[in-house]
Every structure is written in C-alpha cells, then in structure tokens.
Design an enzyme around this catalytic site. Structure first.
Site, short mmCIF file in Angstrom:
data_model
loop_
_atom_site.label_atom_id
_atom_site.label_comp_id
_atom_site.label_asym_id
_atom_site.label_seq_id
_atom_site.Cartn_x
_atom_site.Cartn_y
_atom_site.Cartn_z
N ASP A 244 0.88 -1.28 -0.14
CA ASP A 244 0.07 0.06 -0.10
C ASP A 244 0.66 1.28 -0.05
OD1 ASP A 244 -2.95 0.77 0.57
OD2 ASP A 244 -1.96 1.86 2.22
N GLU B 201 1.54 -0.69 -4.92
CA GLU B 201 0.78 0.51 -5.39
C GLU B 201 1.57 1.54 -5.27
OE1 GLU B 201 -3.21 3.01 -4.01
OE2 GLU B 201 -1.43 2.41 -2.47
C1 GLC Z 1 -4.24 2.91 -0.43
C2 GLC Z 1 -5.47 1.99 -0.44
C3 GLC Z 1 -6.56 3.07 0.02
C4 GLC Z 1 -6.20 3.38 1.41
C5 GLC Z 1 -5.06 4.22 1.45
C6 GLC Z 1 -4.58 4.46 2.76
O1 GLC Z 1 -4.34 3.85 -1.51
O2 GLC Z 1 -5.57 1.41 -1.62
O3 GLC Z 1 -7.81 2.25 0.07
O4 GLC Z 1 -7.55 4.09 1.81
O5 GLC Z 1 -3.86 3.53 0.83
O6 GLC Z 1 -4.13 3.43 3.30
#
Ligand code: GLC
Length: 522
Positions: free
Chosen positions: A200, A264
């Site tokens: 993440d 991500e």
């Molecule tokens: C990432 C996740 C999202 C979350 C954010 C904070 O972007 O995909 O859903 O709210 O991180 O952890």
C-alpha cells in the site's frame, strides 16, 4: 518458470468484505472465500490478492492496521487464513496479502506508546513535529481529505503526521527500528506460505527529512497530478524508499519460490514508475495508474502502453489493471456499462505482455453502484472532486437472489448490492456470449503462457480508431469505434473474438467495438 510465476499470469483482487459472507453477518470473510475457490479455479486465475486481512478499527476498512501479525476477527482466524492458502494451493493458486507500511492505526500499540510521552522509547516510530514559528501545523502538507496532514496532540504538545485520516499516523521510515519491524512482519507471513504482498502507498514511506513545504501544483488537480493544489514532492515520492525495496526483495528472494512484491505505486511519471523495478532488485511488479486514468481510445491506451514499455527496464514485467477499490470499476469509467466495450478492454489488456490484475466483478462487467449517502461506509473518499469509493466495493453478484448470493437470505449486507439481475455469475456461466464466458476463454489463453518470459510488443499500422499490435506470436486488432472496419490482412488464425464465434461474421471486417486475437502467420 516457477521463480517468475507472475509473468504473464492473472491475479484477482478480492475485496474480502464484499466477496462472500459465510457466517451471516453481512460482511464477507475468509471462510466465504474458501467456499468459492472452485469458481476462481474454473475462471483460471493464478493468484489472488486479498484486501487487508489484519486486525483494524476499520476507520479505513483495514488500511488502518492495529496488529500486523494477526487476522481481523470479523474476517476469520489465522487458521482460516492458513486453510485458505492451503486450499488455494491445491487448486494451483497463490495468495497475496495487502501490507500497509506507510502508516498504522492510531490504535496500534506502537502509536499508543509513542503518544504517551515525548520520552517514550517508541516516540520516533512516528513523525512528530513542533508547531511552525508563530503556531499552527509544521508545514503546508494536506491529507487525502484536503485537511492539514498534521494532528495536534495535547498530551505531548506536538503535531503528528497523517497523510490519510488522523486515525492513520504515518510511520517514520528514517528510523532503522521501523525497518526491523517490517522485516520481521514480512518473514512472519512468508514463512506461513503467503506468496507475496501488495504494498500500500508504496511511493510514500519516506518524507522529506526537513519537512519542507510542498510546492503548488500548476496543473488542474487531476487524479495523479497533485493533491488539493499541491505537488506531493516532499510528503511522498522520496528517493530513499528504493533502499527499502532492495532490502525486501532480498528477503523475498531468500524464499523458494521467491515471494512477490507488487507495489501500489501511485505516480504520474512512467519513469518514476520504472524506478520501482530498480535493476531487477526492487519490486517485481508496480501498478500503472496513468493507464487507469487514460481515455478509452486506441491512441490513448496505445500511447501509455508504448511509453510504459519504453520506460521499464528490459527485465521489468508490466502489470495491467483498470479497476480497484479506490479508482472505481472500468466497466463504468471506460465503457458506460456497454458489454462489447468491457470485452474489448479485457481483450486488449489481457493480450499485452505482462501480468493482468482483475478486480472482483470485472469478469462479469460489474459496474459502479450509486451508494446513497446514508449507507456510505468510506470516510476517506469523496472529498474535493474525488468520487466516493463505496461505489466499487459493493457485494459480488453471484446470482439474482436479493443479496446476489453474497450473504444469507434476509441479512442486510454491509453495502447495498448493485443490479444483480442485470449481471451475475450464475446467469453468465450459462451464456456462451457473456462477459464471463469471454473472460474465461481469455484467461485460458493467458494460462498457456503463464510464467514464460515477456514477449516483445509492437504497434502495427491500422486505420484511425483501431489499435493493432503484435505481442509475441499474438496479433491483436481492436476496433475502438462504433463503425465496422476492414480487418487488415493477414489475420492469421483467430484464437478469440469479443464477438464470439467468428464463423458467424464477415471474416474480413471487425464489428463496432470488436477485438480479435489471432496467431501470427509466418
Ligand atoms: C491505498 C489504499 C486505499 C487506502 C489508502 C490508505 O491507497 O488502496 O484504499 O485508503 O492507501 O491506506
């Protein structure tokens, strides 16, 4: 091949709370997933990524972790997770978890201890700072709701940083002990047979050591360009983060087969994206958000694909995905619910070199659901011009019963279901012309090539609005127009068409929004 099993493979992102409820509480859970694994095997996926499974107060539905070594009691137990890994493995599927290293929950014992006093031994686990001269937050950073990213703490008289909600304090990656904690966490799960992690906010771990102000953003505040009028150059995207992934990659490689790190990587610049692959010594896969936000046209998609492939190192495996729990569903964003376009999108992404990540429901063309404000569950989305995120988190549509087969009859699901009669697995399984049947054929074509090295890619000449490319022995011709077009020769042997059986149609023409995969004639 097994060492790089994810190359050309298909992963399936499964939002655990919304996939299958096994105990009638209206929330999906791990036992629910186990009960539906036969479906994923039938569909032909190689691995599943579970949205956060760790204990959490759920201010951000699991993205606020309070224990990195456990399982959220609402989702199941650690034995259930072991059983899921085992049962998936028996069906040839690997299981990835979601890891949240940028921040914890404010209920995590580390933060509770860190906030207890300035002398706390865990004080430096988080980013604490004094007010700016004259008072107020230490700098101009804003969080994802557009509010100051700093929360005042009365007890210790300092601010702490939160790039997301105040209940999600950012960890301080300048501290070696934080690295040590996460090395332990990685090994804990890898030892249990977890095949890897989706990481993440992978670009965000380090912040500027001097906490300098973010500069203003000249462009419109698009989904990638900036955050509420500021460029996030000091609050994230710092170069030091790469050393973390080199460390993690060597841990991942110490396992057999090596564990997978899928980032991500929320960056706008494809060169910045490419940097996360390192010299084949950082992440093995990094999500491509410029593609998500590209227009649904031949030129727009082809241009992002070409720039991505040009930017990635030769060893880098691209990963294509178009929907997730934050950005919404591509059948709505790109296709306005039109199933011909949904199949075309699946076809062009599925035949490219690289890994494919489907979001649950993509395979039946599930669209975003308008969740009324009184039923909203997401506190973080829906600020500024950003749409709320509940729309893409609604229950999986298994059949046409009231809850779509997601939970027991008469139970209210945690988010309302979409139009289950219009799109559901049971009906589409029976229909050879459905998005689901098409998707399954596409995945079986991919499966024959899973684990193999990346083929080359070249865009081929074609008429306006047509994206024609060669990827290894495959030729893809995709008509992004509402008119029939002539299919350029040579066509080769048609392996798959979005229009179903090509025996029924003019062999020399493509129907509106039709795409075809053929094998090259030598
Ligand atoms: C990432 C996740 C999202 C979350 C954010 C904070 O972007 O995909 O859903 O709210 O991180 O952890």
């Amino acid at each position: 091949m097994d060492r790089r099993w994810w190359q050309r493979a298909t992963l399936y992102q499964l939002y655990v709370r919304s996939w299958q409820d096994s105990d009638g509480d209206g929330y999906g859970d791990l036992r629910g997933i186990i009960s539906r694994l036969d479906y994923l095997e039938w569909l032909g996926v190689d691995g599943i990524w579970l949205s956060p499974t760790m204990p959490s107060p759920d201010q951000d539905w699991g993205y606020d972790v309070s224990d990195y070594l456990g399982v959220h009691p609402e989702l199941g137990t650690i034995d259930d997770l072991d059983a899921l890994i085992e049962a998936a493995g028996q069906r040839g599927m690997r299981v990835l978890l979601d890891l949240v290293p940028n921040h914890t929950s404010s209920a995590h014992p580390w933060f509770v201890e860190s906030a207890a006093s300035r002398q706390s031994p865990l004080r430096d686990y988080y980013v604490w700072a004094d007010p700016a001269p004259g008072g107020g937050p230490p700098n101009n950073w804003v969080d994802f709701t557009g509010q100051p990213a700093w929360q005042w703490d009365n007890t210790t008289g300092q601010f702490y940083l939160h790039n997301f909600l105040p209940a999600q304090p950012d960890l301080n990656w300048w501290q070696p002990v934080v690295h040590e904690e996460f090395r332990r966490i990685l090994r804990f799960w890898f030892d249990r047979g977890v095949a890897g992690f989706r990481i993440d906010v992978a670009q965000g771990l380090y912040k500027d050591a001097l906490l300098r102000d973010n500069p203003p953003c000249d462009e419109e505040d698009g989904p990638l360009a900036g955050r509420f009028g500021l460029q996030a150059v000091y609050s994230e995207n710092r170069p030091e983060v790469h050393a973390v992934y080199r460390e993690w990659r060597s841990i991942a490689e110490s396992y057999d087969p090596p564990r997978l790190l899928l980032g991500e990587t929320w960056v706008e610049d494809l060169r910045q994206l490419a940097a996360f692959y390192g010299q084949d010594d950082e992440l093995q896969l990094a999500f491509n958000f410029p593609l998500v936000f590209a227009g649904f046209s031949a030129d727009s998609l082809a241009s992002i694909v070409a720039s991505t492939l040009a930017a990635l190192p030769a060893s880098g495996c691209p990963v294509w995905t178009a929907s997730n729990h934050d950005v919404g569903r591509f059948p709505s964003r790109w296709c306005g619910g039109d199933e011909a376009k949904v199949k075309l999108a699946l076809l062009v992404l599925g035949a490219l070199p690289g890994s494919l990540v489907l979001y649950y429901g993509d395979e039946i063309g599930m669209t975003d659901v308008a969740v009324p404000p009184e039923l909203a569950r997401d506190a973080l989305g829906g600020h500024g011009r950003r749409p709320g995120r509940d729309r893409a988190r609604t229950p999986m549509q298994w059949d046409e019963s009231a809850s779509g087969g997601f939970t027991a009859p008469g139970i209210r699901s945690w988010l309302p279901s979409g139009d289950v009669a219009a799109r559901n697995v049971a009906a589409q399984r029976e229909d050879p012309g459905s998005v689901l049947s098409f998707c399954r054929e596409l995945l079986s074509l991919r499966r024959e090539r899973a684990g193999q090295p990346q083929p080359g890619y070249e865009r081929l000449p074609a008429s306006p609005g047509v994206w024609r490319y060669e990827a290894g022995e495959l030729i893809v011709t995709a008509n992004f127009t509402g008119r029939p077009v002539r299919l350029p020769a040579p066509v080769g042997k048609v392996l798959l068409s979005t229009a179903g059986d090509r025996g029924q149609v003019d062999p020399a023409a493509l129907a509106p929004w039709e795409g075809v995969i053929s094998s090259r004639v030598r």
